[in-house]
Design an enzyme around this catalytic site. Structure first.
Site, short mmCIF file in Angstrom:
data_model
loop_
_atom_site.label_atom_id
_atom_site.label_comp_id
_atom_site.label_asym_id
_atom_site.label_seq_id
_atom_site.Cartn_x
_atom_site.Cartn_y
_atom_site.Cartn_z
N HIS A 107 12.55 52.34 -16.37
CA HIS A 107 11.32 52.87 -15.77
C HIS A 107 11.67 53.73 -14.56
O HIS A 107 12.61 53.42 -13.83
CB HIS A 107 10.39 51.73 -15.34
CG HIS A 107 9.04 52.21 -14.89
ND1 HIS A 107 8.09 52.67 -15.78
CD2 HIS A 107 8.50 52.34 -13.65
CE1 HIS A 107 7.01 53.04 -15.11
NE2 HIS A 107 7.24 52.86 -13.81
N HIS A 111 3.84 56.94 -10.16
CA HIS A 111 4.42 56.78 -11.49
C HIS A 111 3.34 56.60 -12.55
O HIS A 111 2.16 56.41 -12.25
CB HIS A 111 5.38 55.60 -11.50
CG HIS A 111 4.72 54.25 -11.37
ND1 HIS A 111 5.14 53.13 -12.02
CD2 HIS A 111 3.62 53.85 -10.65
CE1 HIS A 111 4.39 52.09 -11.70
NE2 HIS A 111 3.45 52.51 -10.87
N CYS A 151 6.53 57.38 -18.32
CA CYS A 151 7.12 57.43 -16.98
C CYS A 151 8.08 58.60 -16.79
O CYS A 151 7.97 59.37 -15.82
CB CYS A 151 7.79 56.10 -16.64
SG CYS A 151 9.26 55.70 -17.62
#
Length: 354
Positions: free
Chosen positions: A317, A329, A270
């Site tokens: 994240h 993402h 990520c």
């Protein structure tokens, strides 16, 4: 007259065996009745999601330690180079001092006053005596240079040793976090393996449907042609030319696989995706979610604009806001870079504008 015999009684051993067998059967039946049932698909998914989250936290810590390791190694190497060059300079100074000492010894065999009395050419002697004084002054200067260089070298060696010690500690941290995220991912895979192939396929399909429903029109931008079309930002205006450029760069990576610790261009985790995207836009941001959240300007969720960094799940994240409540993402192992609704990703944490 018929004879009457008493029925033969079972032996004590036989009774014992029968009793034990019956007890074992009852115990097995009881255990079977109380055995944990096979987890349902939804239970497996919930546990797998939790393990993926824990793995992602460990991965980001690993990424941070790796970044720190690289910096420390460069610093330690630079200090060791300085020490090596300083040692060469020190050896040269010592050589020069040795030459001066030899010259002084050769010219200073007798007391200067005796040499003057015995000299057949007093003027020449006085010239030599003046040169000897200069030689002594130069020797003193060389000694001072040597002492200063020795102090500098000692300090540089100490700094280099400190960096190497820090490097060892960081490497241990790296190993710990690597084992942690590998362990969590192995647990997740073990859980997934308890499902049938059909159940796993159904779970993946439901996951994709959720993401697609949430992302709406954004998903249509990635139609298998490589994802190189311009991103339609709709009525929303990019936060800046930088944010728009970063989002556009990330859009070209739609469909690339999630790989832990990867920073592109063909696979990402990520924070690797966000770092890569901003690098393509001409901005250097740090490697991990834990540090990226401290860059740029913190903004309210209600003021999000495309290109902003959005953080979820206790900052473990990150993705790029793409407008219309969607994020672009790299989700987790087994998935690809994609657009997804913020509501399906996890608990919203914060957002920053680079």
């Amino acid at each position: 007259m018929a004879s009457h015999r008493r029925p033969k009684q079972p032996s004590r051993a036989r009774v014992t065996v029968l009793t034990a067998t019956a007890a074992a059967a009852v115990a097995l039946t009881s255990q079977a009745a109380h055995a944990d049932p096979k987890p349902t698909k939804s239970e497996v998914k919930a546990k797998v999601d939790k393990l993926y989250h824990e793995a992602e936290v460990a991965t980001e810590k690993y990424n941070g330690a790796k970044e720190q390791q690289d910096k420390l190694k460069k610093q330690a190497d630079a200090l060791q180079d300085k020490v090596a060059r300083g040692q060469d300079e020190l050896n040269t100074l010592r050589g020069e001092l040795g030459s001066l000492a030899t010259a002084q010894y050769r010219s200073g065999g007798l007391d200067p006053s005796v040499q003057l009395l015995l000299s057949s050419d007093p003027d020449s002697f006085l010239d030599q005596a003046s040169a000897l004084d200069q030689l002594t002054a130069k020797q003193s200067e060389s000694l001072q240079k040597i002492q200063a260089k020795q102090r500098t070298l000692a300090q540089q060696r100490k700094e280099a040793q400190g960096k190497l010690s820090d490097l060892d500690e960081v490497r241990r941290t790296l190993g710990t976090n690597k084992q942690k995220f590998q362990g969590r991912l192995a647990e997740a895979q073990k859980l997934l393996n308890t499902l049938t192939a059909a159940e796993r396929a159904k779970m993946a399909e439901e996951e994709e449907q959720r993401a697609t429903r949430g992302a709406g029109d954004r998903v249509e931008l990635s139609n298998g042609s490589g994802g190189n079309e311009a991103v339609d930002l709709g009525k929303e205006v990019p936060a800046s030319a930088l944010g728009a450029a970063a989002l556009q760069a990330a859009h070209t990576r739609v469909g690339k696989p999630y790989v832990r610790t990867a920073t592109g261009p063909d696979s990402f985790d990520c924070s690797g995706l966000t770092m890569w995207a901003y690098a393509q836009a001409g901005a250097d941001i740090t490697r991990t979610t834990f540090t990226q959240i401290n860059q740029g300007t913190r903004i309210a969720r209600s003021q999000l604009k495309p290109g902003d960094l959005v953080f979820f799940s206790n900052t473990s994240h990150v993705g790029l806001y793409a407008g219309n409540n969607t994020v672009l993402h790299a989700p987790y192992p087994g998935t690809n870079v994609r657009y997804e609704s913020m509501s399906t990703i996890g608990s919203y944490q914060a957002a920053v504008r680079i």
